[in-house]
Design a protein around this motif. Structure first.
Motif, PDB file in Angstrom:
ATOM      1  N   ALA A  82      -0.157  -9.475 -20.691  1.00  0.00           N
ATOM      2  CA  ALA A  82       0.663  -9.251 -19.756  1.00  0.00           C
ATOM      3  C   ALA A  82      -0.055  -9.007 -18.104  1.00  0.00           C
ATOM      4  O   ALA A  82       0.320  -9.525 -17.219  1.00  0.00           O
ATOM      5  N   LEU A  83      -1.442  -8.356 -18.399  1.00  0.00           N
ATOM      6  CA  LEU A  83      -1.903  -8.118 -17.175  1.00  0.00           C
ATOM      7  C   LEU A  83      -2.707  -9.652 -16.772  1.00  0.00           C
ATOM      8  O   LEU A  83      -2.552  -9.627 -15.572  1.00  0.00           O
ATOM      9  N   ALA A  84      -3.061 -10.071 -17.877  1.00  0.00           N
ATOM     10  CA  ALA A  84      -3.605 -11.819 -17.336  1.00  0.00           C
ATOM     11  C   ALA A  84      -2.485 -12.444 -16.685  1.00  0.00           C
ATOM     12  O   ALA A  84      -2.544 -13.306 -15.739  1.00  0.00           O
ATOM     13  N   THR A  85      -1.234 -12.252 -17.208  1.00  0.00           N
ATOM     14  CA  THR A  85      -0.036 -13.113 -16.823  1.00  0.00           C
ATOM     15  C   THR A  85       0.229 -12.665 -15.020  1.00  0.00           C
ATOM     16  O   THR A  85       0.407 -13.571 -14.529  1.00  0.00           O
ATOM     17  N   ALA A  86       0.364 -11.666 -15.004  1.00  0.00           N
ATOM     18  CA  ALA A  86       0.388 -10.987 -13.782  1.00  0.00           C
ATOM     19  C   ALA A  86      -0.575 -11.394 -12.803  1.00  0.00           C
ATOM     20  O   ALA A  86      -0.254 -12.086 -11.705  1.00  0.00           O
ATOM     21  N   TRP A  87      -1.782 -11.453 -13.274  1.00  0.00           N
ATOM     22  CA  TRP A  87      -2.793 -11.988 -12.335  1.00  0.00           C
ATOM     23  C   TRP A  87      -2.704 -13.311 -12.060  1.00  0.00           C
ATOM     24  O   TRP A  87      -2.968 -13.839 -10.941  1.00  0.00           O
ATOM     25  N   LEU A  88      -2.462 -14.204 -13.023  1.00  0.00           N
ATOM     26  CA  LEU A  88      -2.234 -15.584 -12.879  1.00  0.00           C
ATOM     27  C   LEU A  88      -1.107 -16.106 -12.073  1.00  0.00           C
ATOM     28  O   LEU A  88      -0.945 -16.958 -11.287  1.00  0.00           O
ATOM     29  N   LEU A  89       0.224 -15.127 -12.125  1.00  0.00           N
ATOM     30  CA  LEU A  89       1.077 -15.376 -11.453  1.00  0.00           C
ATOM     31  C   LEU A  89       0.914 -15.151  -9.890  1.00  0.00           C
ATOM     32  O   LEU A  89       1.505 -16.087  -8.888  1.00  0.00           O
ATOM     33  N   LEU A  90       0.094 -14.095  -9.448  1.00  0.00           N
ATOM     34  CA  LEU A  90      -0.324 -13.815  -8.244  1.00  0.00           C
ATOM     35  C   LEU A  90      -1.051 -14.902  -7.693  1.00  0.00           C
ATOM     36  O   LEU A  90      -1.153 -14.886  -6.478  1.00  0.00           O
ATOM     37  N   ARG A  91      -1.742 -15.779  -8.443  1.00  0.00           N
ATOM     38  CA  ARG A  91      -2.610 -16.758  -7.961  1.00  0.00           C
ATOM     39  C   ARG A  91      -1.879 -18.097  -8.075  1.00  0.00           C
ATOM     40  O   ARG A  91      -0.427 -18.147  -7.946  1.00  0.00           O
ATOM     41  N   THR A  92      -2.335 -19.218  -8.225  1.00  0.00           N
ATOM     42  CA  THR A  92      -1.683 -20.515  -8.298  1.00  0.00           C
ATOM     43  C   THR A  92      -1.354 -20.805  -9.894  1.00  0.00           C
ATOM     44  O   THR A  92      -2.337 -20.901 -10.446  1.00  0.00           O
ATOM     45  N   PRO A  93       0.041 -20.613 -10.269  1.00  0.00           N
ATOM     46  CA  PRO A  93       0.182 -20.658 -11.607  1.00  0.00           C
ATOM     47  C   PRO A  93      -0.129 -22.095 -12.170  1.00  0.00           C
ATOM     48  O   PRO A  93       0.457 -22.813 -11.520  1.00  0.00           O
ATOM     49  N   GLY A  94      -0.561 -21.948 -13.283  1.00  0.00           N
ATOM     50  CA  GLY A  94      -0.897 -23.409 -13.958  1.00  0.00           C
ATOM     51  C   GLY A  94      -0.538 -23.087 -15.297  1.00  0.00           C
ATOM     52  O   GLY A  94       0.450 -22.530 -15.779  1.00  0.00           O
ATOM     53  N   THR A  95      -1.277 -24.102 -16.444  1.00  0.00           N
ATOM     54  CA  THR A  95      -0.895 -24.299 -17.733  1.00  0.00           C
ATOM     55  C   THR A  95      -1.090 -22.775 -18.401  1.00  0.00           C
ATOM     56  O   THR A  95      -0.578 -22.407 -19.296  1.00  0.00           O
TER      57      THR A  95
END
Length: 352
Positions: A244-257
């Motif tokens: 969940a933390l990794a997902t939040a971090w990736l969403l705050l950046r440019t979301p990719g695969t």
């Protein structure tokens, strides 16, 4: 040993359906909350295009779950479907109506028809996961046992209600994450931010609901709570939290695969944590894996057939997703459909 193996396969099939089917239910949630015809036009356009090639295939995992249940663990199937027939019947009705609404909305020529079918699709996408989650909550709380008569308490207790709400939030979270990637794929930059904001919001809501569910489970389902706070159950809870933390971090950046991978990791880990927390019970604390298992010969053949089915189905599903994400699939337009039929229902002769 064979019964334990089949139980693991059943749990993994439930996790697969929660992730694949949950993504589709989540798209329906955002269809419901998109707003009026004009305001919701763009999000619904993306939802239609993203779901059209793959939405039916995700129910393969539900079929796996049902077949393994009634073949490998007939007493479990009888127990759950006898005590939970009402929420499961409502979920089944929602599943059928949801598919019908999605299938008929786009080809409907009248605006009133499109609105009606769209409403059926969207509402059913929320109702179905709630009742499925409520049924799971009834099992986890130990209110179901062999011989238990159907009652409202089996699926309307605190644990069931919280599991139902968590199921809705989970599907909304998955749907938003996947639609964020689909917005990039379909070159709709305005919708990338639209669904990224919703993905972060629902991840926050899911976290809050999960914490509340933990407190409810502590009081209402002590056996499952103990499993979630110890051993393998706790391990997968931690994995879900990290994902969940990794997902939040990736969403705050440019979301990719990778954001899709971590989002699926959140849901799959949570489902597996629930399964590990119930060990060795399929229904705490009245029905163990060994007690519910079918005949040894049946389990052996089920293991063989399941292996063959997975060898055939998994590559086909992966290939379908690959074709979809690489834009190798194209919807048939009305002109394409008309081209294949004559005016009297006969096939038209090919040109040439």
């Amino acid at each position: 040993m064979t019964a334990d193996l089949i139980a693991v396969v059943l749990l993994l099939a439930v996790a697969a359906y929660a992730c694949a089917g949950g993504t589709d239910y989540g798209a329906g949630f955002w269809d419901l909350t998109a707003g009026g015809a004009e305001r919701g036009r763009r999000p619904r356009w993306l939802i239609d295009h993203a779901m059209a090639p793959v939405w039916e295939v995700n129910n393969v995992w539900l079929i796996f779950v049902l077949v393994i249940m009634w073949t490998g663990f007939p007493l479990l199937f009888q127990t759950v479907f006898s005590a939970m027939w009402l929420p499961l019947a409502l979920a089944s009705m929602g599943l059928v109506l949801r598919g019908a609404g999605f299938a008929f909305r786009k080809p409907s020529r009248r605006l009133a028809g499109r609105r009606l079918y769209g409403a059926v699709f969207a509402v059913s996408s929320v109702v179905t996961p709630f009742f499925l989650g409520a049924a799971v909550g009834g099992v986890a709380s130990g209110r179901v046992a062999p011989g238990t008569a159907a009652s409202a308490d089996a699926w309307s207790n605190p644990t069931s209600i919280m599991f139902g709400l968590v199921a809705i939030a989970t599907t909304a979270f998955l749907g938003a994450v996947f639609l964020t990637g689909d917005a990039r794929r379909f070159d709709a930059p305005d919708l990338v931010g639209y669904f990224r904001h919703r993905a972060l919001s629902t991840l926050g809501a899911l976290t809050v609901l999960s914490v509340i569910t933990g407190f409810v489970t502590h009081e209402d389902s002590p056996y499952v709570w103990h499993g979630l706070s110890h051993g393998l159950g706790l391990l997968f809870v931690v994995v879900a939290g990290v994902a969940a933390l990794a997902t939040a971090w990736l969403l705050l950046r440019t979301p990719g695969t990778w954001v899709r991978v971590t989002a699926v990791g959140v849901v799959a880990s949570a489902v597996i944590a629930w399964g590990m927390a119930q060990r060795p019970y399929l229904v705490p604390t009245s029905l163990t894996v060994a007690d519910a298992a079918g005949a040894p010969a049946t389990l052996t053949w089920l293991a063989i057939v399941t292996l063959v089915a997975l060898v055939l189905v998994v590559p086909a599903v992966v290939f379908l997703y690959w074709l979809d994400t690489h834009e190798e699939l194209e919807e048939l337009a009305d002109t394409d459909l008309r081209r294949g039929s004559g005016t009297d229902g006969e096939s038209a002769a090919p040109n040439g």
